[in-house]
Design a protein around this motif. Sequence first.
Motif, PDB file in Angstrom:
ATOM      1  N   GLU A  51      -2.081   9.179  -0.262  1.00 19.20           N
ATOM      2  CA  GLU A  51      -2.309   9.922  -0.804  1.00 19.20           C
ATOM      3  C   GLU A  51      -0.989   9.699  -1.539  1.00 19.20           C
ATOM      4  O   GLU A  51      -0.929  10.162  -3.505  1.00 19.20           O
ATOM      5  N   ALA A  52       0.380   9.202  -1.526  1.00 18.85           N
ATOM      6  CA  ALA A  52       1.724   9.395  -2.243  1.00 18.85           C
ATOM      7  C   ALA A  52       1.807   8.507  -3.502  1.00 18.85           C
ATOM      8  O   ALA A  52       1.416   8.267  -4.761  1.00 18.85           O
ATOM      9  N   SER A  53       0.781   7.291  -2.886  1.00 16.46           N
ATOM     10  CA  SER A  53       1.244   6.042  -3.619  1.00 16.46           C
ATOM     11  C   SER A  53      -0.010   6.500  -5.050  1.00 16.46           C
ATOM     12  O   SER A  53       0.214   6.135  -5.587  1.00 16.46           O
ATOM     13  N   PHE A  54      -1.561   6.641  -4.398  1.00 15.82           N
ATOM     14  CA  PHE A  54      -2.593   7.317  -5.415  1.00 15.82           C
ATOM     15  C   PHE A  54      -1.981   8.500  -6.067  1.00 15.82           C
ATOM     16  O   PHE A  54      -2.280   7.858  -7.700  1.00 15.82           O
ATOM     17  N   SER A  55      -1.053   9.556  -6.348  1.00 18.33           N
ATOM     18  CA  SER A  55      -0.957  11.126  -6.962  1.00 18.33           C
ATOM     19  C   SER A  55       0.073   9.765  -7.809  1.00 18.33           C
ATOM     20  O   SER A  55       0.290   9.776  -9.564  1.00 18.33           O
ATOM     21  N   THR A  56       1.091   8.793  -7.780  1.00 19.21           N
ATOM     22  CA  THR A  56       2.156   8.055  -8.342  1.00 19.21           C
ATOM     23  C   THR A  56       1.233   7.299  -8.973  1.00 19.21           C
ATOM     24  O   THR A  56       1.552   7.788 -10.573  1.00 19.21           O
ATOM     25  N   VAL A  57       0.721   6.463  -8.809  1.00 19.21           N
ATOM     26  CA  VAL A  57      -0.383   5.508 -10.127  1.00 19.21           C
ATOM     27  C   VAL A  57      -1.324   6.767 -10.974  1.00 19.21           C
ATOM     28  O   VAL A  57      -1.523   6.312 -11.840  1.00 19.21           O
ATOM     29  N   GLY A  58      -2.340   7.439  -9.922  1.00 19.31           N
ATOM     30  CA  GLY A  58      -2.999   8.646 -10.938  1.00 19.31           C
ATOM     31  C   GLY A  58      -2.676   9.809 -11.888  1.00 19.31           C
ATOM     32  O   GLY A  58      -3.075   9.313 -12.849  1.00 19.31           O
ATOM     33  N   PHE A  59      -1.255   9.832 -11.233  1.00 22.21           N
ATOM     34  CA  PHE A  59      -0.704  10.602 -12.567  1.00 22.21           C
ATOM     35  C   PHE A  59       0.631  10.536 -13.281  1.00 22.21           C
ATOM     36  O   PHE A  59       1.002  11.494 -13.497  1.00 22.21           O
ATOM     37  N   LYS A  60       0.844   9.386 -12.665  1.00 25.51           N
ATOM     38  CA  LYS A  60       2.113   9.117 -13.196  1.00 25.51           C
ATOM     39  C   LYS A  60       3.084   9.222 -12.983  1.00 25.51           C
ATOM     40  O   LYS A  60       3.435   9.787 -13.979  1.00 25.51           O
ATOM     41  N   ARG A  61       3.596   9.730 -11.535  1.00 19.97           N
ATOM     42  CA  ARG A  61       4.515  10.061 -11.532  1.00 19.97           C
ATOM     43  C   ARG A  61       5.364   9.004 -11.034  1.00 19.97           C
ATOM     44  O   ARG A  61       5.101   7.933 -10.561  1.00 19.97           O
ATOM     45  N   SER A  62       6.717   9.712 -10.453  1.00 16.14           N
ATOM     46  CA  SER A  62       6.991   7.700 -10.224  1.00 16.14           C
ATOM     47  C   SER A  62       7.016   8.064  -8.925  1.00 16.14           C
ATOM     48  O   SER A  62       6.913   9.050  -8.397  1.00 16.14           O
ATOM     49  N   SER A  63       7.465   6.864  -8.459  1.00 14.79           N
ATOM     50  CA  SER A  63       7.566   6.562  -7.114  1.00 14.79           C
ATOM     51  C   SER A  63       7.840   7.493  -6.200  1.00 14.79           C
ATOM     52  O   SER A  63       9.128   7.181  -6.483  1.00 14.79           O
ATOM     53  N   GLU A  64       7.588   6.881  -5.208  1.00 15.90           N
ATOM     54  CA  GLU A  64       8.296   7.819  -3.603  1.00 15.90           C
ATOM     55  C   GLU A  64       8.462   6.822  -2.915  1.00 15.90           C
ATOM     56  O   GLU A  64       8.924   6.967  -2.486  1.00 15.90           O
ATOM     57  N   THR A  65       8.348   5.777  -3.347  1.00 16.08           N
ATOM     58  CA  THR A  65       8.713   4.555  -2.058  1.00 16.08           C
ATOM     59  C   THR A  65       9.992   4.487  -1.480  1.00 16.08           C
ATOM     60  O   THR A  65      10.020   4.372  -0.120  1.00 16.08           O
ATOM     61  N   PRO A  66      11.415   4.875  -1.762  1.00 18.42           N
ATOM     62  CA  PRO A  66      12.095   5.365  -1.247  1.00 18.42           C
ATOM     63  C   PRO A  66      11.324   5.781  -0.080  1.00 18.42           C
ATOM     64  O   PRO A  66      12.354   5.543   1.086  1.00 18.42           O
ATOM     65  N   LEU A  67      10.981   6.930   0.257  1.00 16.25           N
ATOM     66  CA  LEU A  67      11.341   8.385   0.874  1.00 16.25           C
ATOM     67  C   LEU A  67      10.059   7.872   1.483  1.00 16.25           C
ATOM     68  O   LEU A  67       9.909   7.569   2.892  1.00 16.25           O
ATOM     69  N   LEU A  68       9.171   6.760   0.945  1.00 19.70           N
ATOM     70  CA  LEU A  68       7.919   6.019   2.253  1.00 19.70           C
ATOM     71  C   LEU A  68       8.478   4.891   2.902  1.00 19.70           C
ATOM     72  O   LEU A  68       8.253   4.675   4.040  1.00 19.70           O
ATOM     73  N   ALA A  69       9.133   4.549   2.661  1.00 17.30           N
ATOM     74  CA  ALA A  69      10.169   3.644   2.744  1.00 17.30           C
ATOM     75  C   ALA A  69      10.236   3.312   4.798  1.00 17.30           C
ATOM     76  O   ALA A  69      10.007   3.382   5.831  1.00 17.30           O
ATOM     77  N   GLY A  70      10.656   4.568   4.365  1.00 24.79           N
ATOM     78  CA  GLY A  70      11.545   5.404   5.675  1.00 24.79           C
ATOM     79  C   GLY A  70      10.103   5.326   6.690  1.00 24.79           C
ATOM     80  O   GLY A  70      10.643   5.549   7.820  1.00 24.79           O
ATOM     81  N   LEU A  71       8.973   5.902   6.731  1.00 22.51           N
ATOM     82  CA  LEU A  71       8.001   6.338   7.237  1.00 22.51           C
ATOM     83  C   LEU A  71       7.521   4.768   7.598  1.00 22.51           C
ATOM     84  O   LEU A  71       6.782   4.884   8.969  1.00 22.51           O
ATOM     85  N   GLY A  72       8.114   3.446   7.233  1.00 23.50           N
ATOM     86  CA  GLY A  72       6.670   2.618   6.977  1.00 23.50           C
ATOM     87  C   GLY A  72       7.369   2.190   8.552  1.00 23.50           C
ATOM     88  O   GLY A  72       7.375   1.974   9.696  1.00 23.50           O
ATOM     89  N   LYS A  73       8.744   2.652   9.190  1.00 19.08           N
ATOM     90  CA  LYS A  73       9.674   2.193  10.376  1.00 19.08           C
ATOM     91  C   LYS A  73       9.024   2.754  11.600  1.00 19.08           C
ATOM     92  O   LYS A  73       9.412   2.207  12.747  1.00 19.08           O
ATOM     93  N   ALA A  74       8.581   4.127  10.901  1.00 22.69           N
ATOM     94  CA  ALA A  74       8.252   5.349  12.039  1.00 22.69           C
ATOM     95  C   ALA A  74       7.102   4.703  12.496  1.00 22.69           C
ATOM     96  O   ALA A  74       6.886   4.251  13.999  1.00 22.69           O
ATOM     97  N   ILE A  75       6.345   3.999  11.291  1.00 23.06           N
ATOM     98  CA  ILE A  75       4.872   3.409  11.613  1.00 23.06           C
ATOM     99  C   ILE A  75       5.068   2.321  13.388  1.00 23.06           C
ATOM    100  O   ILE A  75       4.128   2.111  13.786  1.00 23.06           O
ATOM    101  N   MET A  76       6.210   1.914  12.977  1.00 22.06           N
ATOM    102  CA  MET A  76       6.193   0.344  12.847  1.00 22.06           C
ATOM    103  C   MET A  76       6.131   0.669  14.917  1.00 22.06           C
ATOM    104  O   MET A  76       4.875  -0.089  15.948  1.00 22.06           O
ATOM    105  N   GLY A  77       6.753   1.935  15.145  1.00 25.41           N
ATOM    106  CA  GLY A  77       7.109   2.037  16.941  1.00 25.41           C
ATOM    107  C   GLY A  77       5.099   1.926  17.616  1.00 25.41           C
ATOM    108  O   GLY A  77       5.486   2.171  18.101  1.00 25.41           O
ATOM    109  N   LEU A  78       4.681   3.089  16.490  1.00 28.47           N
ATOM    110  CA  LEU A  78       4.161   3.514  17.403  1.00 28.47           C
ATOM    111  C   LEU A  78       2.407   2.173  17.182  1.00 28.47           C
ATOM    112  O   LEU A  78       1.431   2.366  18.077  1.00 28.47           O
TER     113      LEU A  78
END
Lengths: 378, 323, 379
Positions: C227-254
Amino acid sequence: MAEKEFDFSEVAMRLGVSRRTFLKFCTGVAASLGLPAASAMAMAKAVADPKRRPPVIWLHGQECTGPTEALLRSEQPSLAHLILDLISLDYHQTLDAGAGHQVEEIKKKSMRENAGKYLLVIEGAIPVKDKGIYCKIAGETMLALTHEAAEHAAAIVAYGSCASWGGVQSATPNPTGAQGAPQVLKGKPVVTIPGCPPNPANFIGTVLFFVTYGKLPPLDEKMRPKWAYGRLIHENCYRRPHFDAGRFANEFGDEGHRKGYCLYKLGCKGPETYNNCPSLEYNNVGGGVWPVGVGHPCFGCSEGGVGFTKPLFSLAVIKTHTPPNVFPEIQDRQDTGGLTAGAAALAGAAVGVAVGASAIAASKLNDKDASASGDQED
Amino acid sequence: MKRRDFLKAAAGGATALCSVGVAQARPNLEPAENAVGMLFDSTLCVGCKACVAKCKEVNNMPPVIEGDNREWDSARDLSGDTLNVIKVYKNGTAKLKDAEVNGFCFEKRSCMHCVDPGCVSVCPVTAMRRDSLTGIVTHHADVCIGCRNCMVGCPYNVPQFEYNDAFGQIQKCQMCNQAGVERIDKGQMTGCAEVCPTGATLFGSRRKLLAEAKRRMRLKPGEIYNYPRGDISKPYSYHEKAVPTYQQHVWGEKEAGGTNVMHISAVPFDRLGMPPLGERSAASIAEGVQHTLYNYMALPAIALAGLTYVVRRNTDDDEGGES
Amino acid sequence: MSACKPLGGRILTAPFLFFALIFLISLYFMAQRFISGMGAVSNLNGGFAWGIWVVYDVVIGTAFACGGYALAFTVYIFNRGKYHPLVRPAILASLLGYALGGFGAFFDMGRWWQFYEIFLPWNWNFNSVMLEVGLCVTAYIMVLVLEFAPAYLEKIGAQGLLKTINKLLFFLIALGMLLPTMHQSSLGSLLIALGHKVHPLWQTLQFQPLLALLTALIMGFSIVIFEASFSTVGFKRSSETPLLAGLGKAIMGLLITFLLIRVALLVAQGNIGLLFAGDRATLLYLIETALFVIPLIILASPVNRRNGGRLLIAAVSMLLAGSLYRFNAFLFTFNPGPGYSYFPSVPEIMVTLGVVSLEIMAYLVLVKTLPVLHREERA
């Protein structure tokens, strides 16, 4: 128990059969009526010690006396004896010892004394044309006699097709205006036991039920006892599998006829006639002794509008279409399945849209990130 | 919170969930004290379907009409209108009765009245109940929410929901003993057992029926046996017949804890549509898991306490807990 | 929180109208379901009593709504305050997802007018997993309402109520982590009692709750990325990627944990041979596993994690994987007995799509009218 056994022996002697035969007979009647086994005993006791011996006035109109004769031909025990044991037959033109004015007097006396209590049995049709002059007994029209007798009768039974709906004399052009008792006695409930002749067991079974339980068995909309007339002959006929499989006799004496195939093509009216002939058969000799059983198509003798109305060899109207017995297989399920092209397409489209949108968003994000990192330090 | 603390908590949580893996599932339930049931002997069944008709009559159910053609009753399977159905097993030429190959036989489908009923275990509102004395499994529409967990939880797919009724309910055989019918309570037997002409459906106590089933297993194929009809403790008559070669197995003696309605047959049971069940009931395993995790709500309470403590501490570190 | 503000902008955009149309069509079928019964609208039958309304709308739909749950751990247990801006939108999506999941459950109830019976303590059957699911989901929806309330209260300026809720917030957050743990694992436990009907590759019996929980968490993080990605693209907001990158790491463990346990169970329960059966179940298992493994490979690389597009692809893959895991267990390889089959009917699918559409529409409206998304320094 000893007392009752003794009673059965007595009644068996009265009826001129062995006790065993008598009890077998009661069991048979109970079974034909579709009653539980205990009823056989109840019936036997009722015969041994009848609580009611209703007086019976038996009128004859336009008829051949077939029903009475059929009744008299029965045996094991002699149904005639049985009937006469159970009822007080006060007036019967065939069975009365006397004749003439005496007998007519007895009838009128009995109707007077037993007003409201006697059973009226009507055999034969009642002509109504020209005020009913085409059938007169003792100088009175059958029409008038019927109305007179019906007035104070406790119950009225029309025995045989003629009394039930007019029978042979009502066949076109019906010159005498012959009608059945229910049509003449409009507004009065008349139990009908049609047939030409009717199987006497249908009559005796109904009477025995009445004597045992004090009420009539369930009747259909034409006031026929359902236990005997509830099913079409077609539904119970043992040649039915031939009908279902399409095996017919085409001519009398041809191979199909000799093999006992279905007689529908020869005009059998079984499909539109209600009766229990295939089950009870006739004359108590067993072994397929009934019209179809001996190779002649049924002509619908008991069914008004069929017998004596439709030509013997014209094809019958099929009244129900009960097909042969079907079994679901182990893996047959109710309302299962459901994959349709539309559903598959819709599901596919939904998933496609979601994935497609994600792919587009992904590439847009890449552009965004690329321009962002181009613009500023990360 | 430091990584160490998290790892400790996660380990604790994972252990809890893993401990479920080795948790003692409760043992299967035992048959009721005066368990009543039925014995269906497929080798005796002739496919007359009197039991199907009687069941419809006793339970006031309409016949099932296939398409536009009205047959007497063309139910393909159990449904909201059909609590008992006779199905045919066919193989090859289907000429020999009770032969597995090139043969046919009949199978009765109705509620098995399990000893350890899956439907009773899974129902959230206790709309399915097993009688403690007779073991009869009954259904109570007055509390049912229609979640249909009983349908998926029944190994035999017996309970049927009336999908075509906007205000439908679950329907299943209740051994002719539901409120308003109460044949067993009145000392009668089930309708199907009463009308069966051959004694294929036999009614009685589970103990006696199981003994009878085992007796039949021991008979020599070909010898004449007097099969009782109706109620095994007081049969109203007998049916003489040559003994077939039975499958040496009484279905429902032990399957998933056993059933009150048992089947014997000459054709293997998996060909008759019986599910591949072991002795352990799936319901007992599910209950073991649930109770290990939620007994007295102990584990959740401890977890909540721990979580509250940590969240409090973390939100206090910021400016007094904003969202 | 003054850090958030309504997005503003037109409500009746093209996407909104598109979803509105789907929803309106579905309303017709929903009405038909209540008037004529479920049979008129669905292909549910005696063997497949649970169709897409249960499996998608309730089981998968609530897993999609685990964004708030996953983030709660991140922000309030791991104390990663920087993810704070993602919380409110996640809570909104969770609230909508669970509320509509609850509606889906109600809609699927055969005797919906007696729904309250499950809340009456004297009816409770403590052996039932379904009981736990029903009560816990209801409680969690109430918690989500309270957790989201500040967004509404801020807008209407109810300072008093706002303060009260903020005082209770720590407890609500703790509940918001306990309750989904309970019911998401229980949604997996539902499969245990289904016994032999669940294909052995998915019938892990006592381990059902654990696997369900792991996949729910994976999907929770994935939905946040989604949803963060679609918010960025859909609402033309700035990218949250730096924030989301950290989540990516947590998911790996799971992911690693889930895959290892899955394989271990296959071996331990003696089902490894089924992988080579070469039938539909094998194929589905491999697709499902691939959908879990591909994101693992993607996320393993830090470069990928900082790439918004690839993060999104990984997230979508995991959402599909988690959905397929549930679909496989409950439906695709579910075998009640010979002769049963099920595929949803068109009206049945439309109802599900209508519910999803309503959820998206509500999200769009609320994000534009309430302070949900965080303020941006640039437009």
